[in-house]
Design a protein around this motif. Sequence first.
Motif, PDB file in Angstrom:
ATOM      1  N   THR A 145       0.642  -1.291  -0.071  1.00  0.00           N
ATOM      2  CA  THR A 145      -0.023   0.109  -0.075  1.00  0.00           C
ATOM      3  C   THR A 145       0.771   1.125   0.023  1.00  0.00           C
ATOM      4  N   LEU A 191      -2.894  -1.465  -3.210  1.00  0.00           N
ATOM      5  CA  LEU A 191      -3.596  -0.180  -3.127  1.00  0.00           C
ATOM      6  C   LEU A 191      -4.203   0.115  -4.681  1.00  0.00           C
ATOM      7  N   LEU A 202      -9.331   5.062  -0.420  1.00  0.00           N
ATOM      8  CA  LEU A 202      -7.997   4.500  -0.182  1.00  0.00           C
ATOM      9  C   LEU A 202      -7.116   5.258   0.747  1.00  0.00           C
TER      10      LEU A 202
END
Length: 277
Positions: A145, A191, A202
Motif C-alpha cells: 500500500t 492499493l 483508499l
Amino acid sequence: MTGPVAVADSGGRRRFIAPARDAVAAGCFDHPLFEPYGAFRDVLRAPDWLAVDHLDARLALPGRRLVEQDAALLADGLHYETRIAERGCIATRARSWHDQFNALVWARYPAIKHALNARQCRHIAAQGPAVRNRAQAALTQFDETGVIVRVRDPALLDAWDRHDWAALFVEGERGWRTGAIAVAGVIGHALMEQALLPERVLVGKCVVVQGGDDAQAVAHTAAMIANGRLLGDPSELRPLPLMGIPGWHARQDLAFYRQADYFRPLRQGRRYPALEM
C-alpha cells in the motif's frame, strides 16, 4: 461493476476480492493513482489477460522474470522472496490483478522492488521463513500500500502530522496544484487493486521525502530502504487518505472532508519520524 468485494477467510478475516476483468471500466485507469503507469496502458486496458509469459516478454524486467505460479514452481520449496533473489523468478498467478500490478511495479520502480526484496531476504536468512519481525511488517505494508510523497512546504507536512486534513487538502489545495507537495511514486500493488472500484476510498502508507523532483525522491527512498535506514517499523509510515488529494475524488466538499471514519483524527501519543532529506 460487481457487488461484494470482500469475503471472510478461514480465520474470519476480511479479504479483498478484485472485480472480474470485464467488469472494470477502461476509464478507471485515468485516475491519478495510475498516472505513473501510463507506459503500460496497453497492459491495463487489454480486453483479456496476458498470459504470464507474454506479460514477462512485454515488461522485460532486467535480471528478473515472471514465472507462472503453479505446483511445479512451488515444488522447489523456496520462500517467495528467496526465489526472486536466488533464481530471479517472480512467482506470478495467472489472471490476477494483484500479481499483474505487482509486475508493473517491478517494471516502473525496479530499484524500490530490489531494495524491498533484499531487505526481506536478509530477515528471512537471519530468523527463518516462519518468523516475521516489525521491519518485515513495515516492508510488506509499503510493498502492498506504499506511496512516496515529496514535500517542499514544511507547513503542509506539519498539517499532515497533526491530521489537520482541512489545512492539508482544502487550505493547502494550491500546494498540491503547484507541487509544493506531490505524490512522487505509487508503489502499493494492493492499493492499485482496490482502486479498480471507483467508489472505494483508499489510504496510502507513505514515505515522505523533502524535495521537488519525483525521480530523486524515488531514488532516495530506494537507497534508504536498501541500507536499512528506512522501514524498520510500521510506525514510520504516515497514513494518507488519498481521495482527499485535490482532483483525486469526484466529491470533495466540506462534508466529504468531515468524514471522521476516513479522515481520522490523530491518535493520542502518535508521532511521525523526521522528514527524509
